[in-house]
Design an enzyme around this catalytic site. Structure first.
Site, PDB file in Angstrom:
ATOM      1  N   TYR A  68      24.813  20.689   9.091  1.00 41.89           N
ATOM      2  CA  TYR A  68      23.872  20.656  10.221  1.00 41.89           C
ATOM      3  C   TYR A  68      23.455  19.200  10.493  1.00 41.89           C
ATOM      4  O   TYR A  68      23.565  18.705  11.613  1.00 41.89           O
ATOM      5  CB  TYR A  68      22.652  21.541   9.897  1.00 41.89           C
ATOM      6  CG  TYR A  68      21.431  21.232  10.732  1.00 41.89           C
ATOM      7  CD1 TYR A  68      21.307  21.744  12.019  1.00 41.89           C
ATOM      8  CD2 TYR A  68      20.398  20.430  10.233  1.00 41.89           C
ATOM      9  CE1 TYR A  68      20.182  21.458  12.789  1.00 41.89           C
ATOM     10  CE2 TYR A  68      19.280  20.144  10.992  1.00 41.89           C
ATOM     11  CZ  TYR A  68      19.175  20.658  12.264  1.00 41.89           C
ATOM     12  OH  TYR A  68      18.063  20.364  13.027  1.00 41.89           O
TER      13      TYR A  68
ATOM     14  N   LYS B 196      23.986  16.554  13.564  1.00 44.26           N
ATOM     15  CA  LYS B 196      22.833  16.002  14.293  1.00 44.26           C
ATOM     16  C   LYS B 196      22.993  14.483  14.418  1.00 44.26           C
ATOM     17  O   LYS B 196      22.589  13.887  15.409  1.00 44.26           O
ATOM     18  CB  LYS B 196      21.508  16.337  13.589  1.00 44.26           C
ATOM     19  CG  LYS B 196      21.080  17.779  13.621  1.00 44.26           C
ATOM     20  CD  LYS B 196      20.815  18.346  15.011  1.00 44.26           C
ATOM     21  CE  LYS B 196      19.509  17.935  15.633  1.00 44.26           C
ATOM     22  NZ  LYS B 196      19.290  18.592  16.961  1.00 44.26           N
TER      23      LYS B 196
HETATM   24  N1  LIG Z   1      12.636  23.399  13.354  1.00 45.38           N
HETATM   25  C1  LIG Z   1      12.565  22.203  12.776  1.00 45.38           C
HETATM   26  O1  LIG Z   1      11.862  21.994  11.777  1.00 45.38           O
HETATM   27  C2  LIG Z   1      13.314  21.063  13.370  1.00 45.38           C
HETATM   28  C3  LIG Z   1      14.161  21.232  14.463  1.00 45.38           C
HETATM   29  N2  LIG Z   1      14.799  20.143  14.993  1.00 45.38           N
HETATM   30  C4  LIG Z   1      15.641  20.302  16.183  1.00 45.38           C
HETATM   31  O2  LIG Z   1      14.832  20.839  17.227  1.00 45.38           O
HETATM   32  C5  LIG Z   1      15.608  21.612  18.114  1.00 45.38           C
HETATM   33  C6  LIG Z   1      14.964  22.956  18.336  1.00 45.38           C
HETATM   34  O3  LIG Z   1      14.849  23.615  17.103  1.00 45.38           O
HETATM   35  P1  LIG Z   1      14.137  25.036  16.975  1.00 45.38           P
HETATM   36  O4  LIG Z   1      13.302  25.290  18.162  1.00 45.38           O
HETATM   37  O5  LIG Z   1      13.557  25.072  15.616  1.00 45.38           O
HETATM   38  O6  LIG Z   1      15.427  25.991  16.986  1.00 45.38           O
HETATM   39  P2  LIG Z   1      15.638  27.435  17.640  1.00 45.38           P
HETATM   40  O7  LIG Z   1      16.799  28.029  16.955  1.00 45.38           O
HETATM   41  O8  LIG Z   1      14.351  28.196  17.653  1.00 45.38           O
HETATM   42  O9  LIG Z   1      16.015  27.095  19.161  1.00 45.38           O
HETATM   43  C7  LIG Z   1      17.276  26.663  19.568  1.00 45.38           C
HETATM   44  C8  LIG Z   1      17.699  27.466  20.790  1.00 45.38           C
HETATM   45  O10 LIG Z   1      18.994  27.012  21.208  1.00 45.38           O
HETATM   46  C9  LIG Z   1      19.814  28.157  21.427  1.00 45.38           C
HETATM   47  N3  LIG Z   1      21.229  27.840  21.299  1.00 45.38           N
HETATM   48  C10 LIG Z   1      21.954  27.739  20.160  1.00 45.38           C
HETATM   49  N4  LIG Z   1      23.244  27.507  20.445  1.00 45.38           N
HETATM   50  C11 LIG Z   1      23.341  27.442  21.794  1.00 45.38           C
HETATM   51  C12 LIG Z   1      24.428  27.238  22.701  1.00 45.38           C
HETATM   52  N5  LIG Z   1      25.666  27.069  22.262  1.00 45.38           N
HETATM   53  N6  LIG Z   1      24.169  27.229  24.029  1.00 45.38           N
HETATM   54  C13 LIG Z   1      22.910  27.435  24.493  1.00 45.38           C
HETATM   55  N7  LIG Z   1      21.848  27.654  23.682  1.00 45.38           N
HETATM   56  C14 LIG Z   1      22.052  27.653  22.349  1.00 45.38           C
HETATM   57  C15 LIG Z   1      19.334  29.123  20.359  1.00 45.38           C
HETATM   58  O11 LIG Z   1      19.805  30.450  20.595  1.00 45.38           O
HETATM   59  P3  LIG Z   1      20.054  31.384  19.281  1.00 45.38           P
HETATM   60  O12 LIG Z   1      18.699  31.585  18.669  1.00 45.38           O
HETATM   61  O13 LIG Z   1      20.677  32.622  19.848  1.00 45.38           O
HETATM   62  O14 LIG Z   1      20.981  30.594  18.398  1.00 45.38           O
HETATM   63  C16 LIG Z   1      17.827  28.969  20.486  1.00 45.38           C
HETATM   64  O15 LIG Z   1      17.312  29.744  21.546  1.00 45.38           O
HETATM   65  C17 LIG Z   1      17.013  21.673  17.509  1.00 45.38           C
HETATM   66  O16 LIG Z   1      17.820  20.707  18.131  1.00 45.38           O
HETATM   67  C18 LIG Z   1      16.801  21.287  16.055  1.00 45.38           C
HETATM   68  O17 LIG Z   1      17.932  20.656  15.531  1.00 45.38           O
HETATM   69  C19 LIG Z   1      14.632  18.895  14.485  1.00 45.38           C
HETATM   70  C20 LIG Z   1      13.818  18.685  13.423  1.00 45.38           C
HETATM   71  C21 LIG Z   1      13.111  19.742  12.764  1.00 45.38           C
HETATM   72  C1  LIG Z   2      12.170  28.369  -0.367  1.00 49.47           C
HETATM   73  C2  LIG Z   2      11.246  27.184  -0.353  1.00 49.47           C
HETATM   74  C3  LIG Z   2      11.579  26.220  -1.457  1.00 49.47           C
HETATM   75  C4  LIG Z   2      11.210  26.431   0.930  1.00 49.47           C
HETATM   76  C5  LIG Z   2      10.718  27.253   2.125  1.00 49.47           C
HETATM   77  C6  LIG Z   2      10.421  26.392   3.325  1.00 49.47           C
HETATM   78  C7  LIG Z   2      11.659  25.889   4.036  1.00 49.47           C
HETATM   79  C8  LIG Z   2      12.285  27.061   4.763  1.00 49.47           C
HETATM   80  C9  LIG Z   2      11.303  24.731   4.992  1.00 49.47           C
HETATM   81  C10 LIG Z   2      10.647  23.565   4.253  1.00 49.47           C
HETATM   82  C11 LIG Z   2      11.094  22.275   4.957  1.00 49.47           C
HETATM   83  C12 LIG Z   2      11.745  22.774   6.210  1.00 49.47           C
HETATM   84  C13 LIG Z   2      12.636  21.883   7.013  1.00 49.47           C
HETATM   85  C14 LIG Z   2      13.631  22.435   7.813  1.00 49.47           C
HETATM   86  C15 LIG Z   2      13.884  23.915   7.816  1.00 49.47           C
HETATM   87  C16 LIG Z   2      12.855  24.761   7.057  1.00 49.47           C
HETATM   88  C17 LIG Z   2      12.449  24.072   5.784  1.00 49.47           C
HETATM   89  C18 LIG Z   2      13.646  23.846   4.870  1.00 49.47           C
HETATM   90  C19 LIG Z   2      14.602  21.573   8.583  1.00 49.47           C
HETATM   91  C20 LIG Z   2      15.887  21.537   7.774  1.00 49.47           C
HETATM   92  C21 LIG Z   2      14.891  22.149   9.976  1.00 49.47           C
HETATM   93  C22 LIG Z   2      15.855  21.312  10.750  1.00 49.47           C
HETATM   94  C23 LIG Z   2      15.704  19.853  10.618  1.00 49.47           C
HETATM   95  O1  LIG Z   2      16.206  19.129  11.452  1.00 49.47           O
HETATM   96  C24 LIG Z   2      15.042  19.259   9.459  1.00 49.47           C
HETATM   97  C25 LIG Z   2      14.014  20.178   8.834  1.00 49.47           C
HETATM   98  C26 LIG Z   2      13.429  19.577   7.569  1.00 49.47           C
HETATM   99  C27 LIG Z   2      12.345  20.430   6.980  1.00 49.47           C
END
Ligand SMILES: NC(=O)C1=CN([C@@H]2O[C@H](COP(=O)(O)OP(=O)(O)OC[C@H]3O[C@@H](n4cnc5c(N)ncnc54)[C@H](OP(=O)(O)O)[C@@H]3O)[C@@H](O)[C@H]2O)C=CC1
Ligand SMILES: CC(C)CCC[C@@H](C)[C@H]1CC[C@H]2C3=C(CC[C@]12C)[C@@]1(C)CCC(=O)C[C@@H]1CC3
Length: 345
Positions: free
Chosen positions: A144, A148
């Site tokens: 992943y 990115k």
């Molecule tokens: N959550 C976090 O802690 C972090 C997230 N990010 C980044 O932030 C962004 C948003 O994350 P988050 O909101 O958590 O993720 P989500 O999975 O909640 O949202 C992503 C959305 O994109 C859709 N999607 C996936 N593949 C496609 C595709 N091929 N075409 C169109 N839509 C698509 C997903 O649909 P479906 O659910 O059906 O796959 C979903 O609705 C991502 O780029 C992630 O990498 C960065 C740092 C931390």
């Molecule tokens: C089972 C436990 C040890 C941990 C439970 C919590 C985790 C699910 C989360 C703690 C830090 C989070 C995190 C992300 C996803 C959810 C966690 C691992 C990311 C990998 C999401 C996508 C990113 O781009 C980076 C995030 C870093 C922190």
């Protein structure tokens, strides 16, 4: 009173607008008077004033029809890290993002804001107050993150003042908040299975967790500051709560808030990491026969047992960023938003 920065005539498209972050972003943009469309592979509850386009971002024709009259694109779609599917990450985050860039250029889009991740510099070793000048990870913690990195490079390299296509990347870390399908649900599920008793390492490692509204605020500021003569063009920005917290204190506050006990017993970091690596390899080897997904993946263990927090000075200096919701308030709002995940609910 919120100040409105001339957006009312602005038409934007949020790719990934049905997801956790994307949906919060859409709501904020509407609130600020933007005209908003969403492009996503899946649809959730409709919002009355939003035009929804269902499609895969790898499909250029589908993108082109969603991009008509759009001047600003937010790209926050990605497969979930937990899907652990290398081919899917490559197809969507690398090829798909190239397709998004080409479609934006063809459609005459002027600005693109990418949601990247602070993890693009993380190799599973301590990062304290990391700045954007840190090099990309040579050994990213998973596929992943590897994709990115490629995605961010593609978007920043596409920034071209001459042709009028401007790009910027936002790097959030550990996004949490209401409707998050990842962090809180995984945590509660792990607790329900009796696996949240242990603290990996000595429990003093500091990590950034960022309330979703602060991440949204960073995106909106970046879009509004993105102009041909601004320093924002072609750059990446850490967006965090700017309040690093001990990883295990954050987990404990969420767990205790939802009625579960806080983890108490310590396990050595290297022991758990080794075990997680072994289980991960076993799962990979046995995949053709049985499918099981270990909770403690090497990636999660690395995230849970090391320091990784980032400076957002660049965002403060270039775009006047400051978090709008404190960590304490963010945790409170998050806990309150999950009544169905309370212990015994
Ligand atoms: N959550 C976090 O802690 C972090 C997230 N990010 C980044 O932030 C962004 C948003 O994350 P988050 O909101 O958590 O993720 P989500 O999975 O909640 O949202 C992503 C959305 O994109 C859709 N999607 C996936 N593949 C496609 C595709 N091929 N075409 C169109 N839509 C698509 C997903 O649909 P479906 O659910 O059906 O796959 C979903 O609705 C991502 O780029 C992630 O990498 C960065 C740092 C931390
Ligand atoms: C089972 C436990 C040890 C941990 C439970 C919590 C985790 C699910 C989360 C703690 C830090 C989070 C995190 C992300 C996803 C959810 C966690 C691992 C990311 C990998 C999401 C996508 C990113 O781009 C980076 C995030 C870093 C922190």
């Amino acid at each position: 009173m919120t100040t409105r920065l001339r957006p009312s005539n602005k038409r934007c498209l949020v790719i990934g607008g049905s997801g956790f972050l994307g949906r919060h972003l859409v709501e904020k943009l509407l609130d600020r008077g933007y005209s908003v469309s969403v492009f996503d592979i899946c649809q959730n509850d409709e919002l009355p004033s939003v035009t929804f386009h269902q499609g895969d971002l790898c499909d250029k024709q589908a993108l082109l029809s969603a991009l008509k009259d759009v001047s600003l694109v937010f790209h926050c779609a990605s497969p979930a890290p937990a899907s652990d599917n290398r081919e899917l990450f490559e197809r969507v985050n690398i090829q798909g993002t190239s397709t998004v860039i080409q479609a934006c250029k063809e459609a005459g889009v002027q600005k693109m804001v990418l949601t990247s991740s602070a993890s693009v510099v993380f190799e599973g070793k301590d990062i304290k107050n990391g700045k954007e000048s840190l090099p990309y990870a040579k050994k990213p913690i998973d596929y992943y993150t590897q994709t990115k990195i490629m995605q961010e490079k593609l978007v920043l390299e596409a920034c071209d003042r001459e042709s009028g296509f401007l790009t910027v990347a936002i790097r959030p870390h550990g996004i949490f908040g209401p409707r998050d399908p990842q962090l809180v649900p995984i945590l509660v599920d792990t607790a329900c299975r009796g696996k949240m008793k242990f603290i990996i390492g000595d429990g003093t490692n500091l990590v950034d967790f960022t309330f979703v509204e602060n991440v949204v605020h960073g995106h909106v500021l970046a879009a509004e500051r993105l102009k041909a003569d601004s320093s924002v063009c072609g750059k990446a920005y850490h967006i965090t709560n700017d309040e690093p917290i001990r990883f295990w204190d954050f987990m404990s506050e969420i767990l205790v808030g939802l009625g579960y006990p806080a983890p108490r017993y310590h396990l050595p970091y290297l022991f758990v990491y080794g075990l997680a690596l072994l289980l991960w390899m076993l799962a990979l080897l046995l995949r053709p026969l049985i499918s099981f997904k270990p909770t403690f993946t090497p990636m999660r263990v690395a995230l849970a047992g090391t320091h990784h927090y980032y400076s957002c000075d660049r965002a403060k200096d270039d775009m006047g960023y400051t978090p709008v919701v404190s960590l304490k308030e963010g945790i409170k709002r998050t806990v309150e938003s999950y009544p169905h995940l309370r212990r015994g609910a």
